[in-house]
Design a protein around this motif. Sequence first.
Motif, short mmCIF file in Angstrom:
data_model
loop_
_atom_site.label_atom_id
_atom_site.label_comp_id
_atom_site.label_asym_id
_atom_site.label_seq_id
_atom_site.Cartn_x
_atom_site.Cartn_y
_atom_site.Cartn_z
N ARG A 266 13.40 -4.91 9.36
CA ARG A 266 12.98 -5.85 8.41
C ARG A 266 11.56 -6.13 8.49
O ARG A 266 11.32 -7.33 7.77
N ARG A 267 10.62 -5.60 9.28
CA ARG A 267 9.20 -6.05 9.16
C ARG A 267 8.71 -5.46 8.00
O ARG A 267 9.03 -4.25 7.68
N ASN A 268 7.76 -6.16 7.64
CA ASN A 268 6.85 -5.73 6.47
C ASN A 268 7.93 -5.53 5.33
O ASN A 268 7.41 -4.47 4.45
N LEU A 269 8.84 -6.09 5.11
CA LEU A 269 10.04 -5.66 4.02
C LEU A 269 9.49 -5.78 2.80
O LEU A 269 9.98 -4.70 1.82
N LYS A 270 8.79 -6.81 2.32
CA LYS A 270 8.37 -7.00 1.00
C LYS A 270 7.55 -5.71 0.76
O LYS A 270 7.58 -5.54 -0.75
N ALA A 271 6.59 -5.61 1.26
CA ALA A 271 5.75 -4.51 0.99
C ALA A 271 6.49 -3.08 1.01
O ALA A 271 5.96 -2.25 0.00
N LYS A 272 7.25 -2.78 1.84
CA LYS A 272 8.21 -1.59 2.06
C LYS A 272 8.95 -1.46 0.29
O LYS A 272 9.08 -0.58 -0.27
N ILE A 273 9.59 -2.82 0.07
CA ILE A 273 10.30 -2.76 -1.15
C ILE A 273 9.45 -2.40 -2.26
O ILE A 273 9.94 -1.52 -3.33
N PHE A 274 8.21 -3.21 -2.42
CA PHE A 274 7.25 -2.77 -3.35
C PHE A 274 6.73 -1.16 -3.42
O PHE A 274 6.85 -0.91 -4.65
N ASP A 275 6.56 -0.62 -2.22
CA ASP A 275 6.18 0.80 -2.43
C ASP A 275 7.25 1.66 -2.70
O ASP A 275 7.05 2.58 -3.67
N LEU A 276 8.60 1.23 -2.10
CA LEU A 276 9.68 2.13 -2.67
C LEU A 276 9.82 2.00 -4.12
O LEU A 276 10.12 3.00 -4.80
N SER A 277 9.66 0.96 -4.74
CA SER A 277 9.97 0.64 -6.09
C SER A 277 8.91 1.26 -6.84
O SER A 277 9.24 2.08 -8.12
N MET A 278 7.80 1.47 -6.32
CA MET A 278 6.74 2.20 -7.08
C MET A 278 7.02 3.86 -7.20
O MET A 278 6.77 4.35 -8.12
#
Length: 291
Positions: A266-278
């Motif tokens: 769950r580290r750096n989760l927001k950035a990962k979700i944003f990148d995955l969404s892109m």
Amino acid sequence: MWLVLAFCSAFLLGLYDTSKKAALKDNAVLPVLLLNTVFCTLIFSWYLSGSASDASLMTWQNHIRLIIKSTIVLSSWICGYIALKHLPITVVGPINASRPMMVLVGAMLIFGERLNFWQWGGVLLSIFSIFLLSISSHRKEDVDLKWLWCTVAAAVLGAISGLYDKHIMKSMDPLFVQSWYNLYQALMMAVVCLILRWIPRSRGAAVDEFRWSWAIPLISIFISVADFCYFSSLSRPDSMISIVSLVRRSSVIVSFVCGLLIFKERRNLKAKIFDLSMILAGMLLIWIGSR
């Protein structure tokens, strides 16, 4: 029907990636990969004996094609296993999800296909999202860039394999391809492990020892069934490699969720979700352009 098979393959591929991550934790990479290829071969051993009597398939040309495929896939797996051992699955998954973009570019360069406006948009968005993911992982998770490049290499080789699959599946049976290329991979990995066993290790070098994990046979089971669905999908005359590759990479959703729930990444989760969404948005653009 070929689209349903592609979705089944995607779901199983996500479980396959999750099993790999579990098996590779504090474990030696190459023995795990060797056992995976051996177990996959054993799963299809019943077919190997029967296919040996099929003269229409048992040609030296077909076996040369399968040896080439085995070399490509094994190279991709070695890079992918090494990367997955050192990286969070929530980082590896999104990069692997970019393979449909690479397949489209490969189809354009090799087969003379042309990308339309939507497809170009998906390709560029996927490239940009991978760039952002590599930056955020390197800065916020102290990830070594060489492991990220291993993941990219695995994805590129996987895309090459996908393009090659569509070519060879025009003339070969899915089970014939899957059983024999697994056997060739097992033989190749056995040779690699024997060679490395006799290479002296550097003094003081930290090397993980092999330990048994019940996740190892799960790797073989999930990839065998996932590949069977994949090859069966490609063998259908109306199937499209661009769409099959795109659907198959939706496995990133399964592996991403497993990374959060099972491995607590769950580290750096927001950035990962944003990148995955892109990346998923890029896949959607590619799908729109391929309709």
